[in-house]
Each structure stands twice: as structure tokens, then as C-alpha cells.
Design an enzyme around this catalytic site. Structure first.
Site, PDB file in Angstrom:
ATOM      1  N   ASP A   1      -1.856  45.419 -29.699  1.00 39.57           N
ATOM      2  CA  ASP A   1      -2.101  46.968 -28.964  1.00 39.57           C
ATOM      3  C   ASP A   1      -2.021  47.888 -29.700  1.00 39.57           C
ATOM      4  O   ASP A   1      -1.724  48.873 -30.184  1.00 39.57           O
ATOM      5  CB  ASP A   1      -0.398  46.655 -29.140  1.00 39.57           C
ATOM      6  CG  ASP A   1       0.696  46.402 -30.004  1.00 39.57           C
ATOM      7  OD1 ASP A   1      -0.075  46.561 -31.781  1.00 39.57           O
ATOM      8  OD2 ASP A   1       1.602  46.108 -30.049  1.00 39.57           O
TER       9      ASP A   1
ATOM     10  N   GLU B   1      -2.684  37.749 -27.502  1.00 44.75           N
ATOM     11  CA  GLU B   1      -0.993  38.184 -27.089  1.00 44.75           C
ATOM     12  C   GLU B   1      -0.408  39.196 -26.220  1.00 44.75           C
ATOM     13  O   GLU B   1      -0.251  40.133 -26.198  1.00 44.75           O
ATOM     14  CB  GLU B   1      -1.280  38.797 -28.909  1.00 44.75           C
ATOM     15  CG  GLU B   1       0.540  39.148 -28.993  1.00 44.75           C
ATOM     16  CD  GLU B   1       0.567  39.407 -29.894  1.00 44.75           C
ATOM     17  OE1 GLU B   1       0.450  40.360 -30.427  1.00 44.75           O
ATOM     18  OE2 GLU B   1       1.332  39.362 -31.588  1.00 44.75           O
TER      19      GLU B   1
ATOM     20  N   GLU C   1       2.140  51.951 -29.380  1.00 40.29           N
ATOM     21  CA  GLU C   1       1.061  50.373 -29.289  1.00 40.29           C
ATOM     22  C   GLU C   1       1.450  49.514 -27.698  1.00 40.29           C
ATOM     23  O   GLU C   1       1.268  49.343 -26.965  1.00 40.29           O
ATOM     24  CB  GLU C   1       1.963  49.572 -30.268  1.00 40.29           C
ATOM     25  CG  GLU C   1       1.326  49.289 -31.661  1.00 40.29           C
ATOM     26  CD  GLU C   1       2.016  50.375 -32.451  1.00 40.29           C
ATOM     27  OE1 GLU C   1       2.903  51.222 -32.374  1.00 40.29           O
ATOM     28  OE2 GLU C   1       1.553  50.679 -34.043  1.00 40.29           O
TER      29      GLU C   1
ATOM     30  N   HIS D   1       6.246  50.463 -42.108  1.00 38.07           N
ATOM     31  CA  HIS D   1       5.085  51.249 -41.851  1.00 38.07           C
ATOM     32  C   HIS D   1       5.431  51.899 -40.163  1.00 38.07           C
ATOM     33  O   HIS D   1       4.182  53.468 -39.642  1.00 38.07           O
ATOM     34  CB  HIS D   1       3.827  50.144 -41.630  1.00 38.07           C
ATOM     35  CG  HIS D   1       3.756  49.348 -40.225  1.00 38.07           C
ATOM     36  ND1 HIS D   1       4.500  48.291 -40.549  1.00 38.07           N
ATOM     37  CD2 HIS D   1       2.994  49.754 -39.375  1.00 38.07           C
ATOM     38  CE1 HIS D   1       4.222  48.159 -39.712  1.00 38.07           C
ATOM     39  NE2 HIS D   1       3.528  48.586 -38.538  1.00 38.07           N
TER      40      HIS D   1
ATOM     41  N   ARG E   1       4.895  54.315 -37.470  1.00 37.72           N
ATOM     42  CA  ARG E   1       5.004  55.953 -36.953  1.00 37.72           C
ATOM     43  C   ARG E   1       5.905  56.305 -36.721  1.00 37.72           C
ATOM     44  O   ARG E   1       6.658  57.591 -36.728  1.00 37.72           O
ATOM     45  CB  ARG E   1       3.331  55.701 -35.770  1.00 37.72           C
ATOM     46  CG  ARG E   1       2.519  56.099 -35.919  1.00 37.72           C
ATOM     47  CD  ARG E   1       1.628  56.354 -34.885  1.00 37.72           C
ATOM     48  NE  ARG E   1       0.187  56.798 -36.226  1.00 37.72           N
ATOM     49  CZ  ARG E   1      -0.791  56.870 -36.285  1.00 37.72           C
ATOM     50  NH1 ARG E   1      -0.497  55.694 -36.598  1.00 37.72           N
ATOM     51  NH2 ARG E   1      -1.945  56.967 -37.399  1.00 37.72           N
TER      52      ARG E   1
ATOM     53  N   HIS F   1       3.373  49.149 -47.544  1.00 38.03           N
ATOM     54  CA  HIS F   1       2.008  49.328 -46.538  1.00 38.03           C
ATOM     55  C   HIS F   1       0.842  50.650 -47.205  1.00 38.03           C
ATOM     56  O   HIS F   1       1.065  50.904 -48.084  1.00 38.03           O
ATOM     57  CB  HIS F   1       1.841  50.455 -45.545  1.00 38.03           C
ATOM     58  CG  HIS F   1       1.170  50.030 -44.150  1.00 38.03           C
ATOM     59  ND1 HIS F   1       0.156  50.932 -43.860  1.00 38.03           N
ATOM     60  CD2 HIS F   1       0.676  49.117 -43.326  1.00 38.03           C
ATOM     61  CE1 HIS F   1      -0.380  50.793 -42.845  1.00 38.03           C
ATOM     62  NE2 HIS F   1      -0.272  49.807 -42.172  1.00 38.03           N
TER      63      HIS F   1
HETATM   64  C1  UD1 Z   1      -1.845  50.511 -38.212  1.00 36.44           C
HETATM   65  C2  UD1 Z   1      -1.702  49.913 -35.972  1.00 36.44           C
HETATM   66  C3  UD1 Z   1      -0.122  49.784 -35.660  1.00 36.44           C
HETATM   67  C4  UD1 Z   1      -0.354  48.450 -36.575  1.00 36.44           C
HETATM   68  C5  UD1 Z   1      -0.554  48.372 -38.021  1.00 36.44           C
HETATM   69  C6  UD1 Z   1      -0.462  46.849 -39.007  1.00 36.44           C
HETATM   70  C7  UD1 Z   1      -3.153  52.239 -35.597  1.00 36.44           C
HETATM   71  C8  UD1 Z   1      -2.311  53.585 -34.138  1.00 36.44           C
HETATM   72  N1  UD1 Z   1      -1.461  52.108 -35.569  1.00 36.44           N
HETATM   73  O1  UD1 Z   1      -1.295  51.210 -38.276  1.00 36.44           O
HETATM   74  O2  UD1 Z   1      -0.094  49.313 -34.470  1.00 36.44           O
HETATM   75  O3  UD1 Z   1       1.101  47.587 -36.291  1.00 36.44           O
HETATM   76  O4  UD1 Z   1      -2.046  49.151 -37.950  1.00 36.44           O
HETATM   77  O5  UD1 Z   1      -0.631  47.653 -40.700  1.00 36.44           O
HETATM   78  O6  UD1 Z   1      -3.479  51.405 -34.077  1.00 36.44           O
HETATM   79  N2  UD1 Z   1      -5.351  52.710 -45.169  1.00 36.44           N
HETATM   80  C9  UD1 Z   1      -5.972  51.977 -46.074  1.00 36.44           C
HETATM   81  N3  UD1 Z   1      -6.508  50.902 -46.137  1.00 36.44           N
HETATM   82  C10 UD1 Z   1      -6.060  50.477 -45.626  1.00 36.44           C
HETATM   83  C11 UD1 Z   1      -5.611  50.256 -44.052  1.00 36.44           C
HETATM   84  C12 UD1 Z   1      -4.397  51.800 -43.997  1.00 36.44           C
HETATM   85  O7  UD1 Z   1      -6.800  53.412 -46.821  1.00 36.44           O
HETATM   86  O8  UD1 Z   1      -6.827  48.833 -45.871  1.00 36.44           O
HETATM   87  C13 UD1 Z   1      -4.786  53.620 -44.996  1.00 36.44           C
HETATM   88  C14 UD1 Z   1      -5.761  54.857 -44.266  1.00 36.44           C
HETATM   89  O9  UD1 Z   1      -5.384  55.907 -45.194  1.00 36.44           O
HETATM   90  C15 UD1 Z   1      -5.113  54.974 -43.254  1.00 36.44           C
HETATM   91  C16 UD1 Z   1      -3.854  54.980 -43.317  1.00 36.44           C
HETATM   92  O10 UD1 Z   1      -3.419  53.847 -44.069  1.00 36.44           O
HETATM   93  O11 UD1 Z   1      -5.471  56.718 -42.157  1.00 36.44           O
HETATM   94  C17 UD1 Z   1      -3.420  54.422 -42.060  1.00 36.44           C
HETATM   95  O12 UD1 Z   1      -4.014  53.385 -40.603  1.00 36.44           O
HETATM   96  P1  UD1 Z   1      -4.231  53.545 -39.423  1.00 36.44           P
HETATM   97  O13 UD1 Z   1      -4.629  52.391 -39.261  1.00 36.44           O
HETATM   98  O14 UD1 Z   1      -4.752  54.722 -38.584  1.00 36.44           O
HETATM   99  O15 UD1 Z   1      -2.168  52.679 -39.297  1.00 36.44           O
HETATM  100  P2  UD1 Z   1      -1.434  52.514 -39.701  1.00 36.44           P
HETATM  101  O16 UD1 Z   1      -0.102  52.677 -39.576  1.00 36.44           O
HETATM  102  O17 UD1 Z   1      -1.796  51.305 -40.192  1.00 36.44           O
END
Ligand code: UD1
Length: 409
Positions: A125, A147, A161, A238, A240, A271
């Protein structure tokens, strides 16, 4: 006929484009199944599907990642030995939902045009999931949703999600539901039963590959914490919808509880998201018996889950993994799409309000009976064979065979 064993892992980049395939009249080529994902949980849950696809000679698997998560994705790939054929590397610092959607949609769509897959498989999702499904749909390529059928019925929780998965349901041709309850939700949403297979959740397949391994902890501080033999609470957060104050409240509740319980330690694999990290560090850094770590490699995290006393989390996957290891879970959310373990009594929803989290946690730590009631291992989510069922259903979709009987817990 091109063998599906040819051209892996990186040579797919030279694979025939849609136009080349048509102009060369390549009819007998084995169907291409393009697996698309972008975040850590998708990678963990797709890894068994990729492995099962690779076992087949009837299909040619192609792995395309958006790189929505960078480091956390690479960590999973390294562990499962996956080298993506295509990497769109869309991650930007503090990416917005719109940025992820636009970049993933454009990137996946041009890949779909280039690779001309016979099916595109997405998982779960996330925004990559939805963008991947839409990108395939625009090219009239059938979408397979792994899923499928999870719902909270609250469009803002989890955000975004809940809407991502509903939209993906609309776009998909084949729906791989982990449980019967998930299948029922899809049927209620108007999906024809013949387009649904009940597979079990592939996260249990992934967990089965690591759980007996007792992977050594690479962080010496973490190894030392576990060696001490105190009761360890694993905390992850983590979501939102919890950013800011709700997350602060929940973390403060944990501090309240451990303050006067010296036999309890807390481990928080953080995270990568800086918005999350700022809150976690501000609240928990330098607190006695609280250990903040970088995201753990999957096998280490699975070991930590199996060795801890209980889990406090807002993650979806952990709500599935911890019950099968007999670890009670307090979920920092007001609702969940994973109701099976709640019904079985091993997962409890506590939200993020400080007094509620505090009381629930204190009860689990102080009341042995309450703990024992939640600590029995249940496994409503899978038997470790979900990926096989997924791939058989994909073969059926492509006219190559028949699906396996539905998963029954
Ligand atoms: C995302 C998913 C969420 C899932 C979660 C699992 C969306 C909108 N959200 O949320 O559904 O539950 O992943 O972890 O699809 N970042 C890094 N390196 C990484 C990962 C993240 O630097 O390997 C940082 C970046 O600054 C990025 C921020 O984390 O902008 C947020 O990542 P993002 O994928 O937007 O949202 P998540 O909170 O990780």
C-alpha cells in the site's frame, strides 16, 4: 525461445523493447513478469515472490525498484541476494507524496513501455505500489496485487496507505489476499471471487528464511543489551499520521514506564525519515536503558523480535511477524487493517495517548497473566508457502497453469 535463465540480473537493461519484440515477431518468448517495489517492507515481502519466480522456467522475472527508500532497500537486497534489473532511484530528501507519485509514475511507465512485461506485480500500500499499478494500467498491462484486501475503512488512517490500497484494488486484475478476511473485503468491494487467491502473507515466508539463523548483532552495544538478559522492549515508529505530537506522547509514555523498572531496556531501531528521527532523538537520546540504533538488517531485526519481551510499534509488517514469534504487540494506532492477530489476542491497539500507552505497557510488564495471555504464538498470517501460491496464481493469469488451493490457517 529465450530462456528465462538468460540475462539475469543486469542484462535485462538490454532486453528487447516492446517495439523490438513486435518487429522481430518474437511470439514464443516466455512471459515477462515485472515486479515493482520501492520501500523496505515491500522489499521484504516481495523477496520470497522474486525467489519463487526465479525457480520457474515458464516465466521471466524482472525486478524494477523505484528506490523510494535507498539505504533501507539496499540492506534488504543484500540479505536476500537480489540485484534489481532496473533502479529508478527516485528518493529525494524529505520527499513529498506528490514528488514520489510523479517520479515513480513517470519512471515506471517508461520502463513498462520499454520492457513490455506481460504482468506487473506490486505489493502492499505504499505510494510506489499505487504508482506502479497506475503506470502498468495505463499501458494495459495486467496488474497483480500482492497483499490485497487490507482495509481500515478510514481514508486518513493509515495515511496515505488506505487510499493507496483501495486504488490499487481498482487497478489490479489479480488480487492475492493474505487471509480469508482480506478476500471477503475484496468481494465486498466488488472484486469477482475468481480474480482473488488467498495466499497467506509472504512476510511469513521471509521470516521463515531467517528466524532460525540467530544472526549475530553487528552493533556491539545491541549485542551487549541482549546479553544482559533484561526484558527488552522493541519500539518502532514512523507513520505519517503520528508525526509530531502523537509520536512524542507515545515515546514519553514508554519513558514513564521504564523509569522505575530497572530490569527493562528499550531498543529503538530508527527509521531513516529525518522527520521521524528528529522526534525520536529529541525524546529518547541519552535516556537511561534506551538504545537508539540505525535501521537493522532484516535477519538481525528478526532475531531481535524473537529475543525481546514485547513490541511497541506502528508498523504493519511487525504486527504480522511478532505474533508468529509469540511476542505481544502494542500498536500505536487507533485502528488496524490487520485484525486477525487482534482477534487472536496477541496484538492490542493502544493509540498514541500518553496515559493509555503507559497503562497498557505497565500492565504487560507487571501482570504475568496479562502477559502470558498475549504471548502465545499464533500464526493467522501464513505458513511460509505464500510466495508459491502467488506465483501459481500469476501463472494461471498468464495461461500457464493452475493456482494452488487457498491458504487456510
Ligand atoms: C514509506 C511508505 C509507508 C511505509 C514506510 C515503511 C509512502 C507514502 N509511505 O513511508 O507506507 O509504511 O515507507 O518504511 O509510500 N529516507 C532515506 N532513506 C531511506 C528511506 C527513507 O533517506 O532508505 C528518508 C528520506 O528523507 C525520505 C523520508 O525518509 O524523504 C521519507 O520516506 P518516504 O518513503 O517518503 O516515507 P516513509 O515514512 O518512509
Amino acid at each position: 525461445m529465450r530462456s528465462p535463465r538468460d540475462g539475469r540480473p543486469d542484462e535485462h537493461n538490454d532486453a528487447a523493447t516492446a517495439e523490438q519484440r513486435t518487429s522481430k515477431g518474437i511470439e514464443s518468448v516466455v512471459p515477462r513478469v515485472m515486479v515493482v517495489y520501492g520501500t523496505r517492507p515491500e522489499a521484504v515481502k516481495m523477496a520470497p515472490v522474486v525467489a519463487a519466480l526465479r525457480e520457474r522456467t515458464t516465466l521471466e522475472p524482472i525486478v524494477a525498484v523505484t528506490g523510494q527508500h535507498r539505504e533501507m532497500l539496499d540492506q534488504v537486497h543484500e540479505f536476500f541476494g537480489i540485484r534489481p534489473d532496473h533502479d529508478l532511484a527516485i528518493l529525494t530528501e524529505r520527499q513529498t507524496l506528490t514528488e514520489i507519485t510523479v517520479r515513480a509514475l513517470e519512471g515506471i511507465n517508461s520502463l513498462v513501455r520499454k520492457v513490455a512485461p506481460d504482468a506487473v506485480v506490486v505489493q502492499g500500500d505504499t505510494t510506489t505500489t499505487f504508482a506502479g499499478a497506475l503506470a502498468a494500467f495505463y499501458e494495459r498491462v495486467p496488474v497483480v496485487h500482492v497483499e490485497a484486501g487490507l482495509r481500515t475503512d478510514d481514508r486518513y488512517s493509515p495515511f496515505p496507505e488506505e487510499i493507496n490500497r483501495r486504488l490499487t484494488t481498482e487497478l489490479a486484475s489479480l488480487h492475492l489476499a493474505p487471509t480469508v478476511a482480506n478476500r471477503d473485503r475484496l468481494v465486498a468491494a466488488g472484486v469477482p471471487p475468481s480474480a482473488i487467491a488467498v495466499t497467506g502473507n509472504t512476510v511469513i515466508d521471509a521470516l521463515c528464511t531467517v528466524v532460525d539463523r540467530r544472526q549475530p548483532y553487528s552493533d556491539p552495544e545491541l549485542a551487549e543489551v541482549l546479553r544482559r538478559g533484561r526484558r527488552v522492549i522493541v519500539v518502532t515508529t514512523h507513520r505519517r499520521e503520528s508525526w509530531g505530537e502523537p509520536m512524542r506522547e507515545a515515546l514519553r509514555a514508554i519513558l514513564d514506564v521504564i523509569k522505575d523498572r530497572p530490569d527493562v531496556e528499550v531498543v529503538v531501531p530508527m527509521h531513516r525519515n529525518p522527520i521521524v528521527r528528529e522526534v525520536v532523538v529529541a525524546e529518547l537520546a541519552d535516556q537511561p536503558r534506551v538504545h537508539l540504533t540505525e535501521p537493522l538488517p532484516y535477519a538481525e531485526f528478526a532475531r531481535l523480535l524473537s529475543e525481546c519481551y514485547l513490541v511497541v510499534t506502528d508498523s504493519g509488517g511487525i504486527q504480522e511477524e511478532a505474533p508468529s514469534l509469540g511476542r505481544p504487540v502494542l500498536v500505536l494506532r487507533d485502528n488496524t487493517e490487520r485484525t486477525e492477530a487482534v482477534e487472536a489476542g496477541t496484538v492490542r491497539l493502544v493509540g498514541t495517548r500518553r496515559p493509555v500507552v503507559r497503562d497498557a505497557l505497565a500492565q504487560l510488564l507487571d501482570d504475568e497473566r496479562a502477559y502470558a495471555e498475549m504471548a502465545s504464538a499464533v500464526n493467522p498470517y501464513g505458513d511460509g508457502k505464500a510466495a508459491e501460491r502467488c506465483v501459481a496464481a500469476i501463472e494461471e493469469l498468464l495461461g500457464l497453469g493452475h493456482r494452488l488451493p487457498d491458504y487456510v490457517p
